[in-house]
Design an enzyme around this catalytic site. Structure first.
Site, mmCIF file in Angstrom:
data_model
loop_
_atom_site.group_PDB
_atom_site.id
_atom_site.type_symbol
_atom_site.label_atom_id
_atom_site.label_comp_id
_atom_site.label_asym_id
_atom_site.label_seq_id
_atom_site.Cartn_x
_atom_site.Cartn_y
_atom_site.Cartn_z
ATOM 1 N N LYS A 128 1.708 -3.459 8.689
ATOM 2 C CA LYS A 128 2.702 -2.453 8.751
ATOM 3 C C LYS A 128 4.049 -3.010 9.424
ATOM 4 O O LYS A 128 4.200 -3.312 10.463
ATOM 5 C CB LYS A 128 2.534 -1.220 9.731
ATOM 6 C CG LYS A 128 3.683 -0.309 9.587
ATOM 7 C CD LYS A 128 3.205 1.340 10.165
ATOM 8 C CE LYS A 128 4.042 2.234 9.651
ATOM 9 N NZ LYS A 128 3.637 3.436 10.264
ATOM 10 N N LEU A 176 0.774 -1.252 -0.053
ATOM 11 C CA LEU A 176 -0.048 -0.015 0.089
ATOM 12 C C LEU A 176 1.024 1.256 -0.235
ATOM 13 O O LEU A 176 0.398 2.225 -0.510
ATOM 14 C CB LEU A 176 -0.645 -0.028 1.154
ATOM 15 C CG LEU A 176 -2.012 -1.163 1.430
ATOM 16 C CD1 LEU A 176 -2.816 -1.019 2.600
ATOM 17 C CD2 LEU A 176 -3.060 -0.767 0.107
ATOM 18 N N GLY A 177 1.886 1.138 0.648
ATOM 19 C CA GLY A 177 2.753 2.521 0.679
ATOM 20 C C GLY A 177 3.949 2.272 1.755
ATOM 21 O O GLY A 177 4.128 1.079 2.319
ATOM 22 N N VAL A 233 3.814 -0.494 4.322
ATOM 23 C CA VAL A 233 2.311 -0.984 4.868
ATOM 24 C C VAL A 233 1.994 -1.964 3.600
ATOM 25 O O VAL A 233 2.025 -1.577 2.427
ATOM 26 C CB VAL A 233 1.501 0.022 5.048
ATOM 27 C CG1 VAL A 233 0.171 -0.549 5.379
ATOM 28 C CG2 VAL A 233 2.086 1.141 6.057
ATOM 29 N N GLY A 282 6.549 4.507 4.461
ATOM 30 C CA GLY A 282 6.829 5.607 5.176
ATOM 31 C C GLY A 282 8.232 5.688 6.194
ATOM 32 O O GLY A 282 8.999 4.739 5.911
ATOM 33 N N GLY A 283 8.445 6.384 6.899
ATOM 34 C CA GLY A 283 9.657 6.613 7.686
ATOM 35 C C GLY A 283 9.735 5.281 8.787
ATOM 36 O O GLY A 283 10.939 4.896 9.092
ATOM 37 N N MET A 284 8.632 4.815 9.052
ATOM 38 C CA MET A 284 8.759 3.663 10.051
ATOM 39 C C MET A 284 8.874 2.290 9.541
ATOM 40 O O MET A 284 9.220 1.311 9.998
ATOM 41 C CB MET A 284 7.585 3.665 11.034
ATOM 42 C CG MET A 284 7.818 5.037 11.812
ATOM 43 S SD MET A 284 9.043 5.195 12.952
ATOM 44 C CE MET A 284 8.558 4.282 14.258
ATOM 45 N N GLY A 285 8.429 2.350 8.213
ATOM 46 C CA GLY A 285 8.213 0.922 7.487
ATOM 47 C C GLY A 285 7.494 1.094 6.491
ATOM 48 O O GLY A 285 6.754 1.862 5.812
ATOM 49 N N ASP A 310 1.826 13.264 14.703
ATOM 50 C CA ASP A 310 1.996 13.501 13.112
ATOM 51 C C ASP A 310 0.672 13.655 12.532
ATOM 52 O O ASP A 310 0.250 13.037 11.675
ATOM 53 C CB ASP A 310 2.767 12.506 12.348
ATOM 54 C CG ASP A 310 3.266 13.205 11.187
ATOM 55 O OD1 ASP A 310 3.283 14.311 10.978
ATOM 56 O OD2 ASP A 310 3.503 12.147 10.240
#
Length: 554
Positions: free
Chosen positions: A28, A6-7, A14, A9-12, A123
Site C-alpha cells: 500500500k 489491486l485497487g 494497493v 482508495g482514499g489513502m493510496g 472503517d
C-alpha cells in the site's frame, strides 16, 4: 517486485507484489499529497508500528513499513486471496446461518486483537472483510489510528468512515472510541445476514440522519444473533459490549443454559494475552495441538488438529470423507471459532455440486455460464493456498463454459508453468499492452523506460527497442488502433506519444503536459483521433491527437 495494481482508495494505491521469499504480498503506497505532510508521515509511522503488534489471526499481517526520505511511504502486508464479503453477498445472496456465525465470530475476534493493540479500525465494512480459504480476515487499517495518537491530521479525520456502517458518534463528529467498531460490526453482520444495509440506502445525508435518529432494521437476522447485534448497535457507545464481551457472547451462542464459565474464562485469557491456545488431546489419546490464534502460515491446509482422517485436497472425491473434529472440548471450541482454517476441499465440493445448470435441463447455456463463473471464482480464491486444486478448478471452469473470466483463470493457473520471461527491465513492470495485430507487446516499468517486444513467436520474444524520456516510473502504455502510435503515461505527470511505424526505431512525437500529478492511464478512441489520460490530480483529460506533433487539449 510489483506484479500489478489491486485497487485504489482514499489513502493510496494497493499493489500486488512478490516478496524475496516468493510469497505474494500487498503493498500500500500512500498518496503523494498525503506523503508531503510531515504530520501525516509521522502518524503513518506510528500507526504502522502499532499495527505490527496486532495478533495475526483474522487480520492481514503487517510485514514491513518503509518510509524513504525521497519517496512516498508504503506498507507491506500479507496478501489475502479471496472475495470480499460484499462480493460474496452480491454473488450468492445473504449468508446461511453457519457461515454468518463464522463471519460474526471471526470479525469479533479480529476486533479483539486490533483493540488490544491500541488501534481503532474506524472503517469496518463488508468490503474490508476478505473471505480467504483459511477463514474471514479483516483488512485495511488505512484510516485506523492509534488510540493515543493526537496529531492535527487525526483530529481532522474524526468523521472518516462509511455512512452505511458508521456509528452515531462518528456521524455527528463526536470523539470516536473502540465502541464505534462494535457498532460497525453490528451493521456488517446485518448486511451479511440480510443483504441489506441496516439503515437503508439513499443519499449520504439521509443515511447519516437515520444512523443518528432511527433504529437499525434487523429483519431477517437469525434470532440468536439478533440479540447480540442489537446490543452492539446501541446508540450510546458506553452501552455497547467490548470486542472481548462480544466474542464471549458469540462463543456461547445458542447455549440453553447460562454461559459456560470455562469457555468464558478461556476467551478472556486468550483475548487479554493474545497468546496461542493449545487444544487438549482428542479422545484417541494423540497429542496434536492447534494454536487458536496462530498465523495462517502455521495452519496445515490439509489437516485439522485431531482429525481422524487426513483429507487429500487434490482428490475431487475427498469430500465424501469428513474429518471428525474435537468439538467436545471447550478448548477445542474456542480454538476452532477463533478463525480456524477452512478446508480447501469446500471449493471442490462447490464445483461438483455446481455441475448442474440452473434449470436442471442440461441445455441452459446461461446456467452453465453461471456455473463456470462460480468455479473460476473458487479457483482464484484457492490459488494462493493450493495451486494444484486451483488449476483443476480453472480447467473445469473453462471446459464448462469458455469466457473471458474462465480463460483468465485458466491462464493464471497454467501460463506461469510454460511462459517465456521477458527480461530487460531493471525494476518492476507496472503496465503492458498488445498491439492491435498482436505482434508487438509494450511494457512500462519503474526503471523509467518502455520496451517494445516482437512476440510473433511467443516462445522466442525479441526486444526491438527501449523508449526513454520519462523522468519517473512509467505506469501505462496504449497502442493506437492502427498500431503505428504508442501512448505512455508516468509518475512525472506527463503523457507521451511515440511514432512506432518502425518499431526498431521509435521516435518521440510529443509530450502532453497538463496533469499536476501522476498520469495513471492512457487510452485511444476507436478512430485514433482522441487520447484520454487519467491522473492522480483527480482529472481526466481529452486530447486531439490528429496531428501527433501538435496535440491539443480539448
Amino acid at each position: 517486485m510489483l506484479l500489478g495494481r489491486l485497487g485504489e482508495g482514499g489513502m493510496g494505491t494497493v499493489y500486488l507484489g512478490r516478496a524475496p521469499d516468493d510469497r505474494l504480498v500487498a503493498v500500500k503506497v500512500i498518496r503523494a499529497e498525503l506523503a508531503r505532510v510531515p504530520e501525516f508521515r509521522a502518524r503513518f509511522r506510528r500507526e504502522a508500528a502499532v499495527a505490527q503488534r496486532v495478533a495475526r489471526f483474522c487480520t492481514a499481517e503487517v510485514l514491513d513499513v518503509v518510509d524513504p526520505a525521497d519517496g512516498a511511504p508504503y506498507l507491506v502486508t500479507e496478501y489475502i486471496d479471496g472475495p470480499t464479503l460484499t462480493q460474496a453477498v452480491a454473488r450468492g445472496g445473504p449468508l446461511t446461518s453457519a457461515d454468518l456465525e463464522r463471519v460474526a465470530v471471526s470479525v469479533a475476534a479480529a476486533l479483539t486483537a486490533i483493540h488490544a493493540a491500541g488501534l481503532i479500525h474506524r472503517d469496518l465494512k463488508p468490503s474490508n472483510v476478505l473471505l480467504s480459504p483459511l477463514g474471514p480476515r479483516v483488512i485495511d487499517f488505512g484510516i485506523a489510528r492509534a488510540v493515543d495518537a493526537e496529531t492535527i491530521i487525526s483530529k481532522d479525520m474524526h468523521v472518516v468512515g462509511t455512512p452505511a456502517f458508521m456509528a452515531p458518534e462518528q456521524a455527528i463528529g463526536d470523539p470516536v472510541t473502540a465502541a464505534a467498531d462494535i457498532f460497525s460490526w453490528g451493521g456488517l453482520v446485518t448486511f451479511a445476514g440480510t443483504g441489506s444495509y441496516p439503515f437503508g440506502e439513499g443519499p449520504t445525508h439521509a443515511q447519516l440522519y437515520r444512523v443518528v435518529h432511527h433504529e437499525p432494521n434487523l429483519d431477517g437476522l437469525p434470532d440468536m444473533l439478533r440479540d447480540v447485534v442489537e446490543a452492539a448497535m446501541h446508540k450510546a457507545p458506553n452501552a455497547r459490549p467490548s470486542a472481548q464481551e462480544l466474542l464471549i457472547r458469540l462463543v456461547n451462542l445458542g447455549t440453553t443454559t447460562k454461559p459456560d464459565p470455562e469457555v468464558t474464562q478461556l476467551v478472556r485469557t486468550a483475548s487479554a494475552s493474545l497468546l496461542p491456545l493449545q487444544m487438549t488431546p482428542p479422545d484417541n489419546g494423540t497429542s496434536q495441538t492447534q494454536a487458536a490464534q496462530a498465523a495462517p502460515a502455521a495452519v496445515s491446509p490439509t489437516r485439522h488438529a485431531g482429525d481422524r482422517i487426513a483429507v487429500d485436497q487434490t482428490d475431487p472425491g475427498s469430500h465424501r470423507r469428513r474429518p471428525r473434529l474435537p468439538w467436545r472440548s471447550p478448548l477445542g471450541r474456542v480454538a476452532t471459532v477463533l478463525c480456524g482454517a477452512v478446508a480447501l476441499v469446500v471449493a471442490t465440493v462447490i464445483a461438483i455440486m455446481a455441475m448442474r445448470p440452473a434449470n436442471g435441463s442440461g441445455t441452459d447455456v446461461r446456467g452453465w455460464a453461471e456455473v463456470a463463473r462460480t468455479v473460476a471464482a473458487d479457483a482464484d480464491a484457492t490459488r494462493g493456498v493450493n495451486a494444484t486444486l486451483a488449476a483443476r478448478l480453472s480447467l473445469a471452469a473453462y471446459r464448462i463454459s469458455p469466457s473471458p473470466q474462465t480463460r483468465a483463470s485458466l491462464i493464471t493457473s497454467f501460463a506461469g508453468r510454460y511462459a517465456t520471461p521477458l527480461t530487460g527491465h531493471t525494476l518492476s513492470i507496472l503496465g503492458g499492452a498488445f498491439s492491435p495485430d498482436g505482434n508487438l507487446f509494450a511494457t512500462a516499468s519503474a526503471d523509467r523506460t518502455v520496451e517494445l517486444w516482437d512476440v510473433t513467436r511467443p516462445a522466442q520474444p525479441t526486444l526491438l527497442a527501449t523508449l526513454t524520456g520519462h523522468t519517473d516510473w512509467v505506469l501505462a502504455v496504449a497502442f493506437s488502433p492502427d498500431g503505428r502510435t504508442l501512448a505512455t503515461g508516468g509518475n512525472d505527470g506527463t503523457a507521451r506519444l511515440w511514432d512506432i511505424t518502425d518499431p526498431h526505431k521509435p521516435v518521440t512525437r510529443a509530450t502532453l503536459t497538463g496533469h499536476n500529478a501522476h498520469v495513471r492511464d492512457v487510452a485511444f478512441s476507436p478512430n485514433g483521433r482522441l487520447l484520454a489520460t487519467a491522473g492522480d490530480d483527480n482529472t481526466a483529460r481529452l486530447w486531439d491527437v490528429t496531428d501527433q506533433a501538435r496535440p491539443r487539449q480539448l
